[in-house]
Design a protein around this motif. Sequence first.
Motif, short mmCIF file in Angstrom:
data_model
loop_
_atom_site.label_atom_id
_atom_site.label_comp_id
_atom_site.label_asym_id
_atom_site.label_seq_id
_atom_site.Cartn_x
_atom_site.Cartn_y
_atom_site.Cartn_z
N THR A 9 0.72 -1.04 -0.15
CA THR A 9 -0.19 -0.06 -0.22
C THR A 9 0.52 1.55 0.37
OG1 THR A 9 -1.58 -1.28 1.26
CG2 THR A 9 -1.94 1.47 0.85
N GLU A 10 1.72 1.17 0.60
CA GLU A 10 2.98 2.17 1.13
C GLU A 10 3.35 2.73 -0.03
OE1 GLU A 10 4.91 1.05 4.18
OE2 GLU A 10 3.57 1.44 5.79
N GLU A 11 3.74 1.27 -0.95
CA GLU A 11 4.72 1.77 -2.03
C GLU A 11 3.97 1.99 -3.36
OE1 GLU A 11 6.27 -1.93 -2.84
OE2 GLU A 11 8.21 -2.19 -1.48
N PHE A 12 2.75 1.05 -3.87
CA PHE A 12 1.68 1.80 -4.82
C PHE A 12 1.73 3.52 -4.61
CE2 PHE A 12 -2.31 1.39 -6.40
CZ PHE A 12 -1.84 1.14 -7.50
N TYR A 13 0.88 3.96 -2.92
CA TYR A 13 0.90 5.11 -3.01
C TYR A 13 1.51 6.50 -3.57
CZ TYR A 13 -0.96 9.92 -0.69
OH TYR A 13 -1.26 10.96 -0.66
N ALA A 14 3.18 6.13 -2.86
CA ALA A 14 4.44 6.67 -2.58
C ALA A 14 4.48 7.06 -4.86
CB ALA A 14 5.63 6.17 -2.43
N ARG A 15 4.19 6.35 -5.28
CA ARG A 15 4.43 5.89 -6.89
C ARG A 15 3.83 6.98 -7.26
NH1 ARG A 15 6.42 7.18 -10.48
NH2 ARG A 15 7.44 6.15 -12.15
N LEU A 16 2.28 6.50 -7.22
CA LEU A 16 1.28 7.27 -7.88
C LEU A 16 1.06 9.18 -7.31
CD1 LEU A 16 -2.03 5.30 -7.01
CD2 LEU A 16 -1.21 5.04 -9.04
N MET A 114 -7.06 1.36 0.57
CA MET A 114 -5.94 1.73 2.12
C MET A 114 -5.06 2.59 2.52
SD MET A 114 -5.55 -2.77 2.30
CE MET A 114 -4.22 -1.88 3.61
N ALA A 115 -4.52 3.39 0.98
CA ALA A 115 -3.71 4.49 1.58
C ALA A 115 -4.10 5.72 1.57
CB ALA A 115 -3.10 4.87 -0.28
N HIS A 116 -5.94 5.85 1.57
CA HIS A 116 -6.33 6.82 1.65
C HIS A 116 -7.57 7.54 2.75
CE1 HIS A 116 -5.69 7.51 -2.85
NE2 HIS A 116 -5.11 9.34 -2.70
N ASN A 117 -7.83 5.73 3.74
CA ASN A 117 -8.22 5.87 4.64
C ASN A 117 -7.45 6.30 5.55
OD1 ASN A 117 -9.46 4.99 6.93
ND2 ASN A 117 -9.87 2.59 6.00
N PRO A 118 -7.66 7.79 6.34
CA PRO A 118 -7.06 8.43 7.32
C PRO A 118 -7.19 7.25 8.72
CG PRO A 118 -9.85 9.09 6.89
CD PRO A 118 -9.26 8.60 5.89
N ASN A 119 -8.35 6.69 9.20
CA ASN A 119 -7.91 5.43 10.17
C ASN A 119 -6.51 4.26 9.95
OD1 ASN A 119 -10.19 6.19 11.01
ND2 ASN A 119 -11.18 5.10 9.74
N MET A 120 -6.14 4.49 8.49
CA MET A 120 -4.90 3.23 8.38
C MET A 120 -4.01 3.94 9.06
SD MET A 120 -5.75 0.46 7.49
CE MET A 120 -7.44 -0.20 7.13
N THR A 121 -3.44 5.13 10.54
CA THR A 121 -2.94 5.51 10.83
C THR A 121 -0.87 4.77 11.17
OG1 THR A 121 -3.29 4.50 13.44
CG2 THR A 121 -3.96 7.08 12.23
#
Length: 586
Positions: A9-16, A114-121
């Motif tokens: 999730t972290e890698e995919f969001y960072a690349r986007l 998941m990357a945009h969900n603010p609950n996934m702290t």
Amino acid sequence: MWARTNRATEEFYARLLQEFNEGKKGICKDPFIYEADVQVQLISKGQPNPVKSILGEHDVIFLVEKAPLEKEETSHEELQSEETAISDFSAGENVGPLPLSVGRARQFIGLYTMAHNPNMTHLKVERPVTALPPLWVRCDGSDPEATCWLGAELVTAGDSVTGVVLYAVSCKADKNYFLSLENLKNVHKTRHHLSTATAKGFAQYELFKSSVLDDVAAQSHTAITLDLSWSPVNEMLEVPPLSSAATLNIKVESGEPRGCLTHLHRELKFLLVLADGLRTGVTEWLEPLEAKSAVDLVQEFLNELNKLDGFGDSTKKDTEAVKHDAAAVDRAVLITVRDDLDFVEQLWCKMSSSVVSYQDLVKCLMLVMQSLQQDDIQPWLHSESNSLLSKLIHQSYHGAMDAVPLSGTVPLQMLLEIGLDKLKKDYISFFIGQELASLNHLEYFISPLVEIQEQVHRVQKLHHILELSVSCMLFLKPQHEFLFSLTQSCIKYYKQNPLDEQHVFQLPVRPACVKSFYQSEKPQKWKVEINGGQKKVKTVWQLSDSSPVEHLNYPKPDFSDLTLNGSLEEKTSFITMVTCSQVHFK
């Protein structure tokens, strides 16, 4: 497993996010490869957007699809052994966009959500999270619902992300498409726990389109369609009411074979040949329209003028011949052919249809110069004619002409100036004669104050405006008010934009003015959108005569079933369904 999912999730969001930030700076990039076999591309405004044809939204999206297989170096023996396995594909064939399995597509939608969900702290993404454009994934339709797209679009409030709308698009080719409007509404209300639902309709009709079955028009991309939208909808596939909002979409390719401007378009092409030759030093001459050589045609023309002492009978005769040719194309509309062609304009008509080399050009101009110097002719010119050859003709009236060497680019420049003057007068004659524009409206396009290459470019624009207006005259036969609005809209557009024959000009119209075109015809697309109050939460059902999904192959019509008039007795229909669900983060 969760650790691996979190890292993905972290890698995919960072690349986007990296791609999105570079896109905002105007950096246009190729798709990037993710996980070796997947490619992701940021589709920006103005780029082809495959989702827009389905939802009509999303100017900017992330597009996820399977990456094309790279060609690997293989031995000669390996290539031979694989020949039979790949016999269905020709070497170097472009197989187009490739879909992913529905299961794989759901994984990417999950990572994005998941990357945009603010609950996934616990995720190591920037806080507050940057809301990225919608993510859409091509699917292969292998599931029972025949899913061809999955999408996710964020719901925001201010700077915070409050939820996500998840889309699923399915498409099936089916001749049996009966479904009641009430059933569709009930499906929507049940899915979203609503008590009421409204229905908005949309229909699109083809008023004119070049058919691939017509050899004459196979290369044309001219299309005129009518869009209608209305609410409420009372039943499936109903005819749009006269209270609908209606818009004409007009795209015309210059030189439309079914039009009556082919002769003028040929002159424009010859003009472009001269302009390119002047600019690059290389001239790609067109195939001649005349059987006689250019030199013979010009000599005959000069001999005739000499016999007539330069008076206007020849002009009348030449114009009538051109007018007859134009009328043979279409007798309903007489345009562009003027009955006041002067000497240099007649000369342009002769040379533009017959000159096939630089030597031809020079010899023809030498014949004209000699006739002027020997006072064999005293040709008539329009008073505003200001080309170099026109100036020399004016000088010949007084027995003294400047010495102009017919070498280098001078002959090209001389003929180009004549052609520009002639075409400008043609366009002015049409637009003013049809009361579609004034000289003030056309000033930008006909101004001689800009350099010659820019003049050519503006004349190209003016020709395209003419093609648009004439196509509507021929195929729609609209009221003058509509033609005037269309012409003015095109003029305004081309004063601010470069030539673009793929641009679709849109013009609102009253349904009553075009009802004869659609009330007894079947639409190429009919769509109903069910909504329960929330803008993004909707169910869309669409019936179309062509597939809106470019990455899936559907059974093609059997052309053995063609009737005598070239239509299919039973055309396969494509049913597209868009369903959505909304997930709240807070």
